[in-house]
Design a protein around this motif. Structure first.
Motif, mmCIF file in Angstrom:
data_model
loop_
_atom_site.group_PDB
_atom_site.id
_atom_site.type_symbol
_atom_site.label_atom_id
_atom_site.label_comp_id
_atom_site.label_asym_id
_atom_site.label_seq_id
_atom_site.Cartn_x
_atom_site.Cartn_y
_atom_site.Cartn_z
ATOM 1 N N ALA A 243 66.079 66.877 9.932
ATOM 2 C CA ALA A 243 65.262 65.572 9.745
ATOM 3 C C ALA A 243 64.245 65.988 8.556
ATOM 4 N N SER A 245 64.071 65.171 6.197
ATOM 5 C CA SER A 245 64.383 64.347 4.109
ATOM 6 C C SER A 245 65.739 62.951 4.932
ATOM 7 N N PRO A 246 65.692 61.847 3.807
ATOM 8 C CA PRO A 246 66.991 61.878 3.653
ATOM 9 C C PRO A 246 68.145 62.620 3.092
ATOM 10 N N SER A 249 69.248 65.278 5.818
ATOM 11 C CA SER A 249 70.459 65.321 6.531
ATOM 12 C C SER A 249 71.062 64.710 6.172
ATOM 13 N N ASP A 250 70.948 63.575 5.119
ATOM 14 C CA ASP A 250 72.726 63.366 4.403
ATOM 15 C C ASP A 250 73.900 64.328 4.162
ATOM 16 N N TYR A 282 63.416 62.155 11.365
ATOM 17 C CA TYR A 282 64.693 60.461 11.009
ATOM 18 C C TYR A 282 64.971 61.381 12.403
ATOM 19 N N SER A 310 58.716 62.593 1.974
ATOM 20 C CA SER A 310 59.955 62.612 3.394
ATOM 21 C C SER A 310 60.102 61.269 3.972
ATOM 22 N N GLY A 311 58.971 60.896 4.601
ATOM 23 C CA GLY A 311 58.839 60.083 5.324
ATOM 24 C C GLY A 311 57.630 59.770 6.421
#
Length: 386
Positions: A243, A245-246, A249-250, A282, A310-311
């Motif tokens: 988890a 990066s979005p 994860s998608d 995430y 990434s977050g």
């Protein structure tokens, strides 16, 4: 202090006793001259110079434990700082995979690996958890280099058999076989016989093989389950990404729509008390509880998370949940191979979390990590995580 000891005299000794308690005092560290083992730590007031065989004066320096880097990529040392305007998946395809593929050339790999090991040691990292490449000979060469330099290292031959470029991908059965060969070759470097030794003694080694599926997007179910079997057979630690990066994860969600990213690792038997997962930005509350229940650890790589946009991971949430957490440089997603930079950016990430929380709720009680907590994560926290 025993007469056989060398004593390092310092105006400052700093180390963590726990997450929140940092000890800071004037003192000396006594080391046995034969074994190199620390035999005493004393306050300056209690020290008698005539008790020591040799005194080395570090009066204007400070002594701390070695830093523990829980996540980095040895072959990416050469491309740190490049392509940081790209999201993770595009960055991997453009910069990372081509550089890693070059490590098939053992001379090239030796040059790159020597540079990163020397650089991390020079910056005080005495234990490092490395991703190598898919090439077994290169992974063994990395182990040779860390052993020669005296750095304690977790060495992972990377595994990836799908959704990867043609020039950098493995066949599943070959990946599993070469991984087992690499494990045994690293053991042989240290005259370690896994058939005669207890599994727990693996952690007495200086170079420790670690099972390393790159991440779910590049690993088939068969490969992940096979790697889990090897981890169980040899009682080895496991590392991967989770988890980060979005986009990543998608991608996992599209492949496994009925379970979380974390649950995939659990179902593949890759999530246990010997596992360390990098990033983990995430995650749901349920995911964090699952990681805690399994006894797994998390490598927090704040600089890399900023570099690739990434977050921001809320490390205090992990700590509050009782999840073992350490810090990682994540070269080359993180451009700096030193743990001091990692500590600084972990502090920034935590401060940013406090600011974001306050912007959403003026009465937010969240407070950023304290210096004592940051230092713990880079030393004792990392050691516990690994």
């Amino acid at each position: 202090t025993a007469m056989t000891s060398v004593v390092y005299y310092s105006s400052r000794i700093v180390h963590s006793l726990s997450l929140t308690k940092l000890q800071d005092f004037h003192g000396v560290v006594g080391v046995d001259s034969k074994s190199g083992t620390i035999v005493s730590i004393e306050k300056l007031a209690d020290f008698k110079a005539d008790d020591a065989k040799q005194v080395i004066n570090f009066r204007n320096k400070f002594i701390v434990p070695g830093f523990v880097d829980t996540h980095t990529h040895a072959p990416q040392f050469v491309n740190r700082g490049l392509g940081l305007d790209m999201p993770l998946m595009q960055w991997l395809e453009t910069y990372t995979f081509p550089k890693e593929a070059k490590c098939k050339d053992i001379d090239y790999a030796t040059t790159v690996f020597s540079k990163i090991v020397d650089m991390t040691i020079k910056n005080g990292t005495t234990t490092c958890c490395y991703f190598a490449t898919i090439h077994p000979k290169s992974a063994v060469e990395l182990a040779k280099i860390t052993l020669k330099r005296g750095q304690r290292a977790f060495i992972g031959k990377v595994n990836m058999d799908m959704e990867s470029p043609k020039f950098y991908i493995e066949e599943t059965k070959s990946s599993l076989q070469t991984t087992e060969d690499t494990i045994n070759d690293i053991f042989k470097l240290q005259s370690y016989d896994c058939k005669k030794q207890k599994p727990s003694t693996i952690y007495d080694l200086l170079a420790i093989p670690i099972i390393t599926p790159r991440f779910v997007p590049t690993c088939s179910d068969e490969l992940m389950k096979g790697l889990a079997n090897l981890a169980e057979k040899y009682q080895l630690p496991i590392q991967s990404h989770l988890a980060e990066s979005p986009g990543e994860s998608d991608f996992v969600k599209s492949r496994f729509p009925n379970e979380s990213y974390t649950e995939v690792y659990k179902r593949m038997n890759l999530l246990n008390d010997r596992t360390i997962m990098a990033h983990c930005i995430y995650l749901s509350t349920e995911d964090i509880q699952l990681i805690k229940k399994c006894g797994a650890s998390i490598a927090h790589c704040a600089l890399s998370n900023f570099d690739l946009s990434s977050g921001i991971l809320c490390a205090k949430t992990l700590l509050a949940a009782g999840v073992k957490t350490g810090l990682g440089t994540d070269v080359s997603g993180g451009y700096a191979p030193d743990m001091l930079s990692t500590i600084r950016f972990t502090a920034v990430a935590s401060a940013a979390t406090e600011i974001n929380n306050r912007s959403k709720d003026s009465k937010s009680t969240y407070r950023k990590l304290k210096n004592s907590e940051l230092f713990y994560l880079a030393t004792l926290g990392g050691a516990e995580a690994l």
